[in-house]
Motif scaffolding. Structure first.
Motif: not given
Length: 152
Positions: A117-120, A122-124, A126, A139, A143
């Protein structure tokens, strides 16, 4: 200390200083994609894959790769070039200094996470610092790259 490991598909046995940072050791072996940035494990420039997982080589001792598989961009050129094209197409590769670490993390992420996901994402990613792009274009490129991979 003698260690044995695999570097970019080649078996290596070498006498090493066990306290030497992996960044320095890999650069001495011709892996110039492994860059020095902050040297405090905060910027992601020195990222390599150890047993398929992203590792900050500036904070990893060379002795820790004994028995492991180490990959740098030198060993992943076609995959790295493909990702680099997506970054360039989206204007996400301006000065290019952070690109090797970012690309290595993207490769690690695609191996570890299925349909992130978008959050995944961003977290990965970071831990990758970039002073040029503001991350929006990075990003967007990631994607698009992931969408193409899904379709293939």
């Amino acid at each position: 200390m003698k260690i044995s490991y695999t570097l970019n598909g080649q078996k290596v046995t070498d006498e090493v200083n066990p306290a030497q940072p992996l960044t320095e050791y890999l650069r001495s072996r011709g892996c110039y994609s492994v860059k020095r940035g902050c040297e405090t494990a905060n910027c992601g420039l020195c990222t390599v894959l150890v047993d398929g997982r992203p590792v900050l080589s500036c904070s990893t001792l060379t002795a820790r790769i004994d028995g492991k598989v180490v990959e740098t961009m030198e060993g992943l050129q076609s995959e790295a070039a493909e990702i680099g094209t997506y970054l360039a197409d989206e204007g996400a590769e301006q000065c290019g200094f952070c690109s090797p670490g970012l690309i290595m993390n993207i490769i690690g992420m695609t191996r570890e996470l299925k349909n992130p996901t978008e959050d995944d994402i961003r977290n990965y990613l970071a831990g990758n610092l970039c002073r040029c792009t503001g991350y929006v274009s990075q990003l967007r490129a990631i994607r698009k790259y992931l969408a193409e991979k899904e379709e293939a």
